[in-house]
Write a protein that holds these residues in place. Structure first.
Motif, PDB file in Angstrom:
ATOM      1  N   LEU A 189     -66.252  64.329 147.878  1.00 43.39           N
ATOM      2  CA  LEU A 189     -66.486  65.648 147.282  1.00 43.39           C
ATOM      3  C   LEU A 189     -65.384  66.624 147.671  1.00 43.39           C
ATOM      4  O   LEU A 189     -64.906  67.406 146.847  1.00 43.39           O
ATOM      5  CB  LEU A 189     -67.844  66.208 147.735  1.00 43.39           C
ATOM      6  CG  LEU A 189     -69.091  65.532 147.191  1.00 43.39           C
ATOM      7  CD1 LEU A 189     -70.336  66.156 147.819  1.00 43.39           C
ATOM      8  CD2 LEU A 189     -69.158  65.644 145.677  1.00 43.39           C
ATOM      9  N   ALA A 190     -64.990  66.577 148.942  1.00 46.62           N
ATOM     10  CA  ALA A 190     -63.914  67.450 149.410  1.00 46.62           C
ATOM     11  C   ALA A 190     -62.618  67.157 148.661  1.00 46.62           C
ATOM     12  O   ALA A 190     -61.897  68.075 148.255  1.00 46.62           O
ATOM     13  CB  ALA A 190     -63.718  67.283 150.911  1.00 46.62           C
ATOM     14  N   THR A 191     -62.329  65.867 148.462  1.00 43.11           N
ATOM     15  CA  THR A 191     -61.124  65.462 147.738  1.00 43.11           C
ATOM     16  C   THR A 191     -61.150  65.976 146.305  1.00 43.11           C
ATOM     17  O   THR A 191     -60.108  66.336 145.736  1.00 43.11           O
ATOM     18  CB  THR A 191     -60.991  63.925 147.743  1.00 43.11           C
ATOM     19  OG1 THR A 191     -60.945  63.470 149.091  1.00 43.11           O
ATOM     20  CG2 THR A 191     -59.735  63.479 147.022  1.00 43.11           C
ATOM     21  N   GLU A 192     -62.350  66.027 145.716  1.00 42.97           N
ATOM     22  CA  GLU A 192     -62.506  66.508 144.334  1.00 42.97           C
ATOM     23  C   GLU A 192     -62.415  68.029 144.242  1.00 42.97           C
ATOM     24  O   GLU A 192     -62.408  68.585 143.140  1.00 42.97           O
ATOM     25  CB  GLU A 192     -63.857  66.043 143.769  1.00 42.97           C
ATOM     26  CG  GLU A 192     -63.964  64.543 143.595  1.00 42.97           C
ATOM     27  CD  GLU A 192     -65.403  64.083 143.346  1.00 42.97           C
ATOM     28  OE1 GLU A 192     -66.258  64.950 143.029  1.00 42.97           O
ATOM     29  OE2 GLU A 192     -65.677  62.886 143.479  1.00 42.97           O
ATOM     30  N   GLY A 193     -62.387  68.715 145.407  1.00 43.78           N
ATOM     31  CA  GLY A 193     -62.247  70.169 145.400  1.00 43.78           C
ATOM     32  C   GLY A 193     -63.540  70.946 145.490  1.00 43.78           C
ATOM     33  O   GLY A 193     -63.551  72.167 145.263  1.00 43.78           O
ATOM     34  N   MET A 194     -64.645  70.265 145.822  1.00 45.88           N
ATOM     35  CA  MET A 194     -65.923  70.960 145.963  1.00 45.88           C
ATOM     36  C   MET A 194     -65.860  71.954 147.122  1.00 45.88           C
ATOM     37  O   MET A 194     -65.377  71.626 148.210  1.00 45.88           O
ATOM     38  CB  MET A 194     -67.052  69.948 146.207  1.00 45.88           C
ATOM     39  CG  MET A 194     -68.408  70.570 146.510  1.00 45.88           C
ATOM     40  SD  MET A 194     -69.104  71.555 145.162  1.00 45.88           S
ATOM     41  CE  MET A 194     -69.627  70.270 144.023  1.00 45.88           C
ATOM     42  N   THR A 195     -66.336  73.158 146.906  1.00 41.79           N
ATOM     43  CA  THR A 195     -66.448  74.154 147.967  1.00 41.79           C
ATOM     44  C   THR A 195     -67.667  73.822 148.811  1.00 41.79           C
ATOM     45  O   THR A 195     -68.772  73.665 148.281  1.00 41.79           O
ATOM     46  CB  THR A 195     -66.591  75.566 147.362  1.00 41.79           C
ATOM     47  OG1 THR A 195     -65.528  75.786 146.424  1.00 41.79           O
ATOM     48  CG2 THR A 195     -66.540  76.626 148.445  1.00 41.79           C
ATOM     49  N   MET A 196     -67.481  73.693 150.127  1.00 42.06           N
ATOM     50  CA  MET A 196     -68.547  73.200 150.993  1.00 42.06           C
ATOM     51  C   MET A 196     -68.608  73.983 152.304  1.00 42.06           C
ATOM     52  O   MET A 196     -67.582  74.370 152.848  1.00 42.06           O
ATOM     53  CB  MET A 196     -68.316  71.701 151.313  1.00 42.06           C
ATOM     54  CG  MET A 196     -68.339  70.810 150.095  1.00 42.06           C
ATOM     55  SD  MET A 196     -67.444  69.231 150.311  1.00 42.06           S
ATOM     56  CE  MET A 196     -68.379  68.473 151.623  1.00 42.06           C
ATOM     57  N   MET A 197     -69.829  74.201 152.769  1.00 37.60           N
ATOM     58  CA  MET A 197     -70.063  74.711 154.116  1.00 37.60           C
ATOM     59  C   MET A 197     -70.932  73.671 154.815  1.00 37.60           C
ATOM     60  O   MET A 197     -72.009  73.327 154.325  1.00 37.60           O
ATOM     61  CB  MET A 197     -70.748  76.084 154.079  1.00 37.60           C
ATOM     62  CG  MET A 197     -70.856  76.752 155.443  1.00 37.60           C
ATOM     63  SD  MET A 197     -71.645  78.406 155.369  1.00 37.60           S
ATOM     64  CE  MET A 197     -70.283  79.398 154.748  1.00 37.60           C
ATOM     65  N   VAL A 198     -70.443  73.152 155.933  1.00 41.15           N
ATOM     66  CA  VAL A 198     -71.056  71.974 156.551  1.00 41.15           C
ATOM     67  C   VAL A 198     -71.357  72.246 158.025  1.00 41.15           C
ATOM     68  O   VAL A 198     -70.441  72.445 158.830  1.00 41.15           O
ATOM     69  CB  VAL A 198     -70.110  70.752 156.445  1.00 41.15           C
ATOM     70  CG1 VAL A 198     -70.784  69.505 157.019  1.00 41.15           C
ATOM     71  CG2 VAL A 198     -69.654  70.515 155.007  1.00 41.15           C
ATOM     72  N   VAL A 199     -72.640  72.260 158.371  1.00 43.92           N
ATOM     73  CA  VAL A 199     -73.042  72.280 159.769  1.00 43.92           C
ATOM     74  C   VAL A 199     -73.097  70.825 160.224  1.00 43.92           C
ATOM     75  O   VAL A 199     -73.803  70.002 159.627  1.00 43.92           O
ATOM     76  CB  VAL A 199     -74.417  72.951 159.956  1.00 43.92           C
ATOM     77  CG1 VAL A 199     -74.919  72.770 161.387  1.00 43.92           C
ATOM     78  CG2 VAL A 199     -74.340  74.434 159.611  1.00 43.92           C
ATOM     79  N   THR A 200     -72.334  70.498 161.262  1.00 39.99           N
ATOM     80  CA  THR A 200     -72.228  69.080 161.628  1.00 39.99           C
ATOM     81  C   THR A 200     -71.960  68.877 163.106  1.00 39.99           C
ATOM     82  O   THR A 200     -71.387  69.740 163.780  1.00 39.99           O
ATOM     83  CB  THR A 200     -71.116  68.403 160.800  1.00 39.99           C
ATOM     84  OG1 THR A 200     -71.103  67.004 161.074  1.00 39.99           O
ATOM     85  CG2 THR A 200     -69.738  68.987 161.128  1.00 39.99           C
ATOM     86  N   HIS A 201     -72.413  67.720 163.598  1.00 41.47           N
ATOM     87  CA  HIS A 201     -72.050  67.240 164.943  1.00 41.47           C
ATOM     88  C   HIS A 201     -70.958  66.180 164.853  1.00 41.47           C
ATOM     89  O   HIS A 201     -70.529  65.654 165.881  1.00 41.47           O
ATOM     90  CB  HIS A 201     -73.278  66.638 165.644  1.00 41.47           C
ATOM     91  CG  HIS A 201     -74.318  67.655 166.011  1.00 41.47           C
ATOM     92  ND1 HIS A 201     -74.076  68.664 166.912  1.00 41.47           N
ATOM     93  CD2 HIS A 201     -75.586  67.816 165.592  1.00 41.47           C
ATOM     94  CE1 HIS A 201     -75.175  69.404 167.046  1.00 41.47           C
ATOM     95  NE2 HIS A 201     -76.102  68.907 166.248  1.00 41.47           N
ATOM     96  N   GLU A 208     -60.943  65.816 160.305  1.00 35.95           N
ATOM     97  CA  GLU A 208     -60.225  65.187 159.184  1.00 35.95           C
ATOM     98  C   GLU A 208     -60.395  65.935 157.871  1.00 35.95           C
ATOM     99  O   GLU A 208     -59.446  66.054 157.083  1.00 35.95           O
ATOM    100  CB  GLU A 208     -60.737  63.750 158.980  1.00 35.95           C
ATOM    101  CG  GLU A 208     -60.446  62.790 160.115  1.00 35.95           C
ATOM    102  CD  GLU A 208     -61.272  61.518 159.959  1.00 35.95           C
ATOM    103  OE1 GLU A 208     -61.499  61.093 158.805  1.00 35.95           O
ATOM    104  OE2 GLU A 208     -61.698  60.961 160.985  1.00 35.95           O
ATOM    105  N   VAL A 209     -61.604  66.415 157.615  1.00 31.65           N
ATOM    106  CA  VAL A 209     -61.943  66.912 156.284  1.00 31.65           C
ATOM    107  C   VAL A 209     -61.990  68.443 156.229  1.00 31.65           C
ATOM    108  O   VAL A 209     -61.696  69.032 155.194  1.00 31.65           O
ATOM    109  CB  VAL A 209     -63.290  66.313 155.815  1.00 31.65           C
ATOM    110  CG1 VAL A 209     -63.617  66.740 154.386  1.00 31.65           C
ATOM    111  CG2 VAL A 209     -63.269  64.794 155.920  1.00 31.65           C
ATOM    112  N   GLY A 210     -62.360  69.069 157.331  1.00 28.68           N
ATOM    113  CA  GLY A 210     -62.493  70.513 157.326  1.00 28.68           C
ATOM    114  C   GLY A 210     -61.174  71.220 157.070  1.00 28.68           C
ATOM    115  O   GLY A 210     -60.134  70.823 157.601  1.00 28.68           O
ATOM    116  N   THR A 211     -61.220  72.255 156.240  1.00 29.19           N
ATOM    117  CA  THR A 211     -60.045  73.105 156.055  1.00 29.19           C
ATOM    118  C   THR A 211     -60.114  74.310 156.991  1.00 29.19           C
ATOM    119  O   THR A 211     -59.096  74.942 157.265  1.00 29.19           O
ATOM    120  CB  THR A 211     -59.941  73.604 154.602  1.00 29.19           C
ATOM    121  OG1 THR A 211     -61.144  74.313 154.262  1.00 29.19           O
ATOM    122  CG2 THR A 211     -59.775  72.429 153.650  1.00 29.19           C
TER     123      THR A 211
END
Length: 247
Positions: A189-201, A208-211
């Protein structure tokens, strides 16, 4: 802070109390189109509450949230309409156990977006294919692994064609060997350009993925910036301590 015209979501001075518990203590945060913003921090730091304030599943006690320039904390806002544009996936899968994977996707398309059954089915199958589960369309949740159920939950959110996706620790309830398949969907999804907010451990995903990475502790944003830079040289002692405990 980014300029208002470039941000899809903006939180300004957001506080949240639960009784006497002051969970969020003046959050100022913006998310730009195409960003993958990862929110990290210790348990109980307010990360999930922050995320839930974005689409007002939790209403801020003080402060303002804007979505695409609209103040959605205004009581005149049609929150149901706003939420059709903001997909959210939780730690719990929240699937209907008595409906197939396909039916779990078509139901909100027909009931909320008022699509016809053929169009809803076509869009649902397209999204199941996107998460590599088209062959499980007729399976019930109880017949799917935890990772597969979470991917169905992601597909259900994507089927609404949201402009923003929120993920709240979506892998934390999964067995370790199932985490990778869910993270791969999120990477795609990130590669496709989806705008995302991710709470993660998942620190590997964050790096790798976070901008942009936001470190929250005690209800405040302690540090934010480029994830790779923050991992390499955290500025605050609190973030150094956090990394020393989890890495």
């Amino acid at each position: 802070m980014q300029s208002p015209d470039s941000s899809i979501i903006r939180l300004e001075g957001v506080h949240k109390w639960f009784g006497n518990n002051h969970v969020l203590r003046g959050i100022d945060l913006a998310l730009n189109l195409g960003e993958v913003q990862v929110i990290v921090g210790p348990s109980g730091s307010g990360k999930s509450t922050l995320l839930r304030c974005v689409n007002l599943l939790e209403t801020p006690t003080l402060g303002r949230v804007t979505f695409e320039g609209r103040d959605i904390t205004d009581i005149r806002t049609d929150l149901n309409e706003v939420r059709t544009h903001i997909g959210i996936v939780f730690q719990a899968f929240n699937l209907f156990p008595h409906r197939t994977a396909l039916q779990n996707l078509t139901l909100p398309l027909e009931k909320v977006l008022k699509l016809g059954s053929d169009e809803a089915r076509e869009r649902a199958l397209e999204q199941l294919s996107r998460v590599k589960l088209e062959q499980k369309a007729d399976a019930y949740p109880g017949q799917l692994s935890g990772g597969q159920q979470q991917r169905v939950a992601i597909a259900r959110a994507l089927a609404m064609q949201p402009r923003l996706m929120l993920f709240d620790e979506v892998t934390s309830a999964l067995d370790p060997e199932l985490v990778g398949e869910v993270l791969q969907v999120m990477k795609d999804l990130a590669t496709e350009g989806m705008t995302m907010m991710v709470v993660t451990h998942e620190m590997g995903f964050a790096r790798e993925v976070g901008t942009r990475m936001v470190f929250v502790d005690g209800g405040v944003i302690v540090e934010e910036g480029d994830p790779r830079e923050m991992f390499a040289s955290p500025r605050s002692e609190r973030l150094k301590q956090f990394f020393s405990q989890i890495l």
